[in-house]
Design a protein around this motif. Sequence first.
Motif, PDB file in Angstrom:
ATOM      1  N   THR A  94       0.850  -1.193   0.000  1.00  0.00           N
ATOM      2  CA  THR A  94       0.000   0.000   0.000  1.00  0.00           C
ATOM      3  C   THR A  94       0.884   1.240   0.000  1.00  0.00           C
ATOM      4  N   ILE A  95       0.735   2.053  -1.031  1.00  0.00           N
ATOM      5  CA  ILE A  95       1.526   3.280  -1.187  1.00  0.00           C
ATOM      6  C   ILE A  95       0.602   4.482  -1.032  1.00  0.00           C
ATOM      7  N   THR A  96       1.026   5.451  -0.241  1.00  0.00           N
ATOM      8  CA  THR A  96       0.206   6.628   0.050  1.00  0.00           C
ATOM      9  C   THR A  96       0.890   7.901  -0.423  1.00  0.00           C
ATOM     10  N   TRP A  97       0.108   8.754  -1.083  1.00  0.00           N
ATOM     11  CA  TRP A  97       0.555  10.100  -1.453  1.00  0.00           C
ATOM     12  C   TRP A  97      -0.269  11.112  -0.652  1.00  0.00           C
ATOM     13  N   GLU A  98       0.370  12.060  -0.009  1.00  0.00           N
ATOM     14  CA  GLU A  98      -0.350  13.144   0.650  1.00  0.00           C
ATOM     15  C   GLU A  98      -0.490  14.319  -0.321  1.00  0.00           C
ATOM     16  N   GLU A  99      -1.487  15.152  -0.070  1.00  0.00           N
ATOM     17  CA  GLU A  99      -1.679  16.351  -0.893  1.00  0.00           C
ATOM     18  C   GLU A  99      -0.426  17.216  -0.844  1.00  0.00           C
ATOM     19  N   ASN A 100       0.025  17.658  -2.027  1.00  0.00           N
ATOM     20  CA  ASN A 100       1.280  18.408  -2.096  1.00  0.00           C
ATOM     21  C   ASN A 100       1.206  19.408  -3.252  1.00  0.00           C
ATOM     22  N   ALA A 101       0.526  20.522  -3.011  1.00  0.00           N
ATOM     23  CA  ALA A 101       0.364  21.546  -4.040  1.00  0.00           C
ATOM     24  C   ALA A 101       1.704  22.213  -4.342  1.00  0.00           C
ATOM     25  N   LEU A 102       1.855  22.650  -5.591  1.00  0.00           N
ATOM     26  CA  LEU A 102       3.040  23.433  -5.946  1.00  0.00           C
ATOM     27  C   LEU A 102       3.026  24.753  -5.180  1.00  0.00           C
ATOM     28  N   PRO A 103       4.169  25.329  -4.916  1.00  0.00           N
ATOM     29  CA  PRO A 103       4.220  26.612  -4.186  1.00  0.00           C
ATOM     30  C   PRO A 103       3.504  27.718  -4.975  1.00  0.00           C
ATOM     31  N   PRO A 104       2.904  28.685  -4.286  1.00  0.00           N
ATOM     32  CA  PRO A 104       2.254  29.814  -4.979  1.00  0.00           C
ATOM     33  C   PRO A 104       3.260  30.581  -5.838  1.00  0.00           C
ATOM     34  N   ASP A 105       2.828  30.939  -7.052  1.00  0.00           N
ATOM     35  CA  ASP A 105       3.710  31.691  -7.941  1.00  0.00           C
ATOM     36  C   ASP A 105       3.034  32.930  -8.509  1.00  0.00           C
ATOM     37  N   GLY A 106       1.800  33.223  -8.030  1.00  0.00           N
ATOM     38  CA  GLY A 106       1.077  34.378  -8.517  1.00  0.00           C
ATOM     39  C   GLY A 106       0.390  34.159  -9.841  1.00  0.00           C
ATOM     40  N   LYS A 107       0.582  32.991 -10.469  1.00  0.00           N
ATOM     41  CA  LYS A 107      -0.022  32.701 -11.769  1.00  0.00           C
ATOM     42  C   LYS A 107      -1.089  31.614 -11.683  1.00  0.00           C
ATOM     43  N   LEU A 108      -0.827  30.597 -10.890  1.00  0.00           N
ATOM     44  CA  LEU A 108      -1.741  29.458 -10.803  1.00  0.00           C
ATOM     45  C   LEU A 108      -2.566  29.537  -9.531  1.00  0.00           C
ATOM     46  N   ASP A 109      -3.878  29.217  -9.651  1.00  0.00           N
ATOM     47  CA  ASP A 109      -4.691  29.151  -8.447  1.00  0.00           C
ATOM     48  C   ASP A 109      -4.455  27.805  -7.755  1.00  0.00           C
ATOM     49  N   LEU A 110      -5.099  27.583  -6.622  1.00  0.00           N
ATOM     50  CA  LEU A 110      -4.861  26.387  -5.832  1.00  0.00           C
ATOM     51  C   LEU A 110      -5.211  25.115  -6.607  1.00  0.00           C
ATOM     52  N   ALA A 111      -6.328  25.148  -7.333  1.00  0.00           N
ATOM     53  CA  ALA A 111      -6.732  23.964  -8.087  1.00  0.00           C
ATOM     54  C   ALA A 111      -5.690  23.602  -9.140  1.00  0.00           C
ATOM     55  N   GLN A 112      -5.129  24.602  -9.788  1.00  0.00           N
ATOM     56  CA  GLN A 112      -4.110  24.357 -10.799  1.00  0.00           C
ATOM     57  C   GLN A 112      -2.819  23.845 -10.168  1.00  0.00           C
ATOM     58  N   ARG A 113      -2.488  24.382  -8.994  1.00  0.00           N
ATOM     59  CA  ARG A 113      -1.266  23.940  -8.326  1.00  0.00           C
ATOM     60  C   ARG A 113      -1.405  22.538  -7.741  1.00  0.00           C
ATOM     61  N   LEU A 114      -2.659  22.106  -7.554  1.00  0.00           N
ATOM     62  CA  LEU A 114      -2.915  20.765  -7.020  1.00  0.00           C
ATOM     63  C   LEU A 114      -3.140  19.712  -8.110  1.00  0.00           C
ATOM     64  N   ARG A 115      -3.191  20.143  -9.375  1.00  0.00           N
ATOM     65  CA  ARG A 115      -3.471  19.201 -10.452  1.00  0.00           C
ATOM     66  C   ARG A 115      -2.454  18.063 -10.465  1.00  0.00           C
ATOM     67  N   GLY A 116      -2.957  16.851 -10.311  1.00  0.00           N
ATOM     68  CA  GLY A 116      -2.090  15.675 -10.293  1.00  0.00           C
ATOM     69  C   GLY A 116      -1.312  15.483  -9.014  1.00  0.00           C
ATOM     70  N   ARG A 117      -1.585  16.328  -8.012  1.00  0.00           N
ATOM     71  CA  ARG A 117      -0.785  16.278  -6.785  1.00  0.00           C
ATOM     72  C   ARG A 117      -1.664  16.179  -5.530  1.00  0.00           C
ATOM     73  N   GLY A 118      -2.880  15.667  -5.726  1.00  0.00           N
ATOM     74  CA  GLY A 118      -3.775  15.481  -4.596  1.00  0.00           C
ATOM     75  C   GLY A 118      -3.473  14.201  -3.832  1.00  0.00           C
ATOM     76  N   ALA A 119      -4.124  14.024  -2.690  1.00  0.00           N
ATOM     77  CA  ALA A 119      -3.951  12.811  -1.901  1.00  0.00           C
ATOM     78  C   ALA A 119      -4.494  11.605  -2.673  1.00  0.00           C
ATOM     79  N   LYS A 120      -3.783  10.487  -2.610  1.00  0.00           N
ATOM     80  CA  LYS A 120      -4.206   9.280  -3.328  1.00  0.00           C
ATOM     81  C   LYS A 120      -3.509   8.053  -2.743  1.00  0.00           C
ATOM     82  N   THR A 121      -4.015   6.905  -3.139  1.00  0.00           N
ATOM     83  CA  THR A 121      -3.515   5.636  -2.595  1.00  0.00           C
ATOM     84  C   THR A 121      -3.405   4.606  -3.705  1.00  0.00           C
TER      85      THR A 121
END
Length: 548
Positions: free
Chosen positions: A386-413
Amino acid sequence: MKDESDFDVGDEHGESLLSPRTLELPRVLIIGAGARGNTYARETSCSGFAVVWAVAEPISEKRKALEKKYIWDVDEGSSGLKGEGKSFKGWREFIQYEERRRADEARGLKVQPGVDAVFVCTRDETHREIILALAPFKLHIMSEKPLATNLNDCISIYRSLKPSKGKPQETIFSVGHVLRYSPHNSFLREILINENVIGEILSIEHTEPVGWWHFSHSYVRGNWRKESTTAPSLLTKSCHDIDFLLWMLGSPSSNDDRPPHLPTHVMSTGSLKHFKRSRKPALAGGATNCLSCPAEPECIYSAKKIYHTEHLAKGIAGWPVNIVVPDMEDYLQVRGPEAASQKLLSTLAENYDDINTPQQEIDARSWFGRCVYDSDNDVCDDQIVTITWEENALPPDGKLDLAQRLRGRGAKTAVFHMIAHTEKQCERRGRIYGTLGELEYDSKVIKHHDFVTKTSKTVFAQEKIIGGHGGGDQGLTVNFVKAVHGVKNKLQSVEEAQKKWIGCSIEDVIRSHGMVFAAEEARNERKFVDMKIWWEGVERDLEGKMLK
């Protein structure tokens, strides 16, 4: 959504890989003329992008068989140096030859052309020594999986191939993670990552059904039966499944320069459940070999049934029979069925004595007639990771909103199950769950269940499988030789070819192997491994001194 016809073997980009080129063809050396060496030799020869130039193999019958099938001008090279540089009695002989060849070339002497690339297809525990010996020659290398049988050796290989700080990559490197290169899996990744058909990934269930008699062949009687002489079955059998999960859930698309989404934790349980003495039928008594066992007629694992009745008696002298008797195909053709049967049965009758046979002799070979309940095997036949990924958004850069920074980087198993006792043989199956739908796959067919439209449909159905691992053997080979072809003919830089055709770096290889070693640590020590802490220790060694 792309149509399945857009995908050729091993092609993530929708480009045909099978059109031959008229430019100079790379020359390839095959080290190890067993089943995998022959597979890569065959696919290289058929690719149109390289030629099999030489083979290094200590067993004469295997070496000559591969030469006969695949090597151009075995008897006389293009330089007129008869027999030179084509056939070697092992990898060390090639190393000595190549050192002399390069020295003679430097002195202006007439020499055979050198090879450009090498397929390393020897036993797993030999990979480190071979690759370290090859590294100074700056040849392109494809190593059969696993890369090595322990973390120290993986890191040694990494350090031998990694370019010096500030210098570009000089050679192509690939490992036998064939699951990345099948049409089925290329299509699955395309619709999952690039087309985002099920939204954000939440979870995956992935199973490798090894096959009941296949497991007994390779992991009870065969080369990979003992951790002490090879490695855990999670590494030797399923390291490319762990790589598949990291590729699907953690690696960005080829057009995305985002960093990978790394797992945070791993845990594992598993054991040897069936192939052990406590399961031995009472009728077998003290018998340890199928050909002298009173329980043989009723036993589904009878070596006589598996290798003779179900294969050789039906005219099948290839795998797995040619693993038991390497020259069986020629033997059958020349001597006939009766002689071939006698040869096979006499080999299966070979046995060892737990008390009188030296342990070194027992460990040095496979015993294909041995009772599966009275062998010296100890690798897991049933394991869950069992492999676990925690949510890990990209750092804020003033260009991407939270949803964009979280794309492909949400919590999953990811839940992986390796199981020996299955009717299917290595035909992976699974389900991937997302926020907008679900994907169901079985190595041949992919079904999409859409939560938005409330519809379900088959989006991929592979009617014809080309070669082993669902076309992955061909895809991996073609992609590797095409990368080498592009570099040799200056069509691409090494880094461009590595990214486009191999699709992963040596760091990715180390990362997926590391996940296997961490999972084994979790299983053996019955703990939950924090991958951040675990990798911090590994990365210190990658940048600093070698692990001891």
